[in-house]
Scaffold this active site. Sequence first.
Site, PDB file in Angstrom:
ATOM      1  N   ARG A  33      44.884  41.023  46.095  1.00 42.87           N
ATOM      2  CA  ARG A  33      45.999  41.367  45.210  1.00 42.87           C
ATOM      3  C   ARG A  33      46.908  42.417  45.828  1.00 42.87           C
ATOM      4  NH1 ARG A  33      41.829  39.313  42.525  1.00 42.87           N
ATOM      5  NH2 ARG A  33      42.094  38.332  40.468  1.00 42.87           N
ATOM      6  N   ARG A 129      37.402  21.719  46.337  1.00 39.44           N
ATOM      7  CA  ARG A 129      37.416  22.431  45.060  1.00 39.44           C
ATOM      8  C   ARG A 129      38.622  22.034  44.210  1.00 39.44           C
ATOM      9  NH1 ARG A 129      36.248  28.663  46.238  1.00 39.44           N
ATOM     10  NH2 ARG A 129      36.113  28.676  43.964  1.00 39.44           N
ATOM     11  N   GLN A 176      41.094  33.969  38.230  1.00 38.67           N
ATOM     12  CA  GLN A 176      42.008  33.340  39.172  1.00 38.67           C
ATOM     13  C   GLN A 176      43.147  32.638  38.442  1.00 38.67           C
ATOM     14  OE1 GLN A 176      39.647  30.754  41.625  1.00 38.67           O
ATOM     15  NE2 GLN A 176      38.501  32.416  42.576  1.00 38.67           N
ATOM     16  N   ASP A 327      30.082  35.922  40.267  1.00 32.66           N
ATOM     17  CA  ASP A 327      29.756  35.765  41.686  1.00 32.66           C
ATOM     18  C   ASP A 327      28.370  36.290  42.037  1.00 32.66           C
ATOM     19  OD1 ASP A 327      32.102  34.502  42.464  1.00 32.66           O
ATOM     20  OD2 ASP A 327      33.164  36.401  42.698  1.00 32.66           O
ATOM     21  N   ARG A 358      27.054  26.248  42.854  1.00 31.32           N
ATOM     22  CA  ARG A 358      26.084  27.314  43.131  1.00 31.32           C
ATOM     23  C   ARG A 358      24.793  27.150  42.335  1.00 31.32           C
ATOM     24  NH1 ARG A 358      30.361  32.389  43.931  1.00 31.32           N
ATOM     25  NH2 ARG A 358      30.682  31.965  46.165  1.00 31.32           N
TER      26      ARG A 358
END
Length: 450
Positions: A33, A129, A176, A327, A358
């Site tokens: 950012r 993705r 996001q 995450d 994941r």
Amino acid sequence: MSGHGTPIPMISRPCGPLSGEAHVPGDKSISHRALILGAMAVGETKITGLLEGEDVLDTGKAMQAFGAQVINHGAGTWSVHGVGVGGFAEPDNVIDCGNSGTGVRLIMGAMATCPITVTFAGDASLNGRPMRRVTDPLALFGTRAVGREGGRLPMTLVGAADPVPVRYAVPVPSAQVKSAVLLAGLNAPGKTVVIEKEATRDHTERMLQGFGAILSVEETDEGRVITLDGQPELRPQTIIVPRDPSSAAFPVCAAIITPGSDVLVPNIGLNPTRAGLFTTLQEMGADLTFENMREEGGEPVADLRAKFSPDLRGIAVPPARAASMIDEYPVLSVVASFAKGITDMQGVKELRVKESDRIDAMAKGLRAAGVQVDEGPDWWRVTGLGHGNVPGGVTVASQLDHRIAMAFMVMGMATHKPMAVDDGSPIATSFPIFERLMGDLGADLLRDSL
């Protein structure tokens, strides 16, 4: 290490106590950012502590391709001479975002309301993705996107020549997506509104306000309502990037499961939208304490001390906490393997569309190592074996995912037999000093195969 080159097999062997200080890299989310908003400001933004992993470096290259001047002064100190809101130039070549879902989605948002055409691509993982979660709301501004089947990269975006302001309710918690819409809203007239039912990491909102954007946040019956006034002139800033809590998770969790360990991880950002893992570890009985709590650059910071915790217990992780630790679930599942009882993780379908699936990647690896895992579309459960009872002794596919690779390297420090991954090269995307840092603490990591 290189997340884009030849596979690098890695082994982690059971080791003695981990001790010392773990100086992890700068926060990846804030680093992305800082570069993007620095490029959208007028004048020179100075950044210290920038994460110099491949993901962030790819974002820096993208900002240069859009016309900003990005300079590396060494030792994590960078400067960005921005082109102003709406000032991005059309790049000459494809924007390669490597392995970074955060990078590509935020950059798409930043250029979406500029009258330019940009083609985005990435590595094999990123190209698989989904991008529609971002391109669909960007289309509301007038942006057009053409990509592969399923809304996947490579993809070309045609920025809106006459953007309109947007009111958008984020359908699933995603910092996001929220950030992409807000960045697009900077160059749209009027007010852009984003509504979150569940709060996600708020680095974008904090940093936008720091750069001089007019932004308000209100808690309502609809959820968290973020309102941004379009077409400001952003002011350049001096940014000190705190150290990354997602990277800190690995030495912290390694210390908790490795007998005799005592590790200090200094200067970790403890933004409440990012610190869910540490709360969860404490609830599981981990010996984890916060020292020297303070505020730096508008973000809460502390030093974390993690010690070996032999009596961990499984817990139900509240679904509402998922956004603040999304995450960290891979390495949490490793800790859960050494706890007694079931660790139940709900509301985590976002894990299915990260650098890898994941849940699937961790479940396969944990089962191979002797741990029971049950899973569904939006949940998974790890039945812990207790300290000293996890067999290990297998090679796991990292699926081009840095967090999968590091999680199993942590696991191997406390299993009976070594753990290996087929490819540790993606670690460089977020934690390029991982091997050296863990080795300095006492870990036994080796570039080799079982």
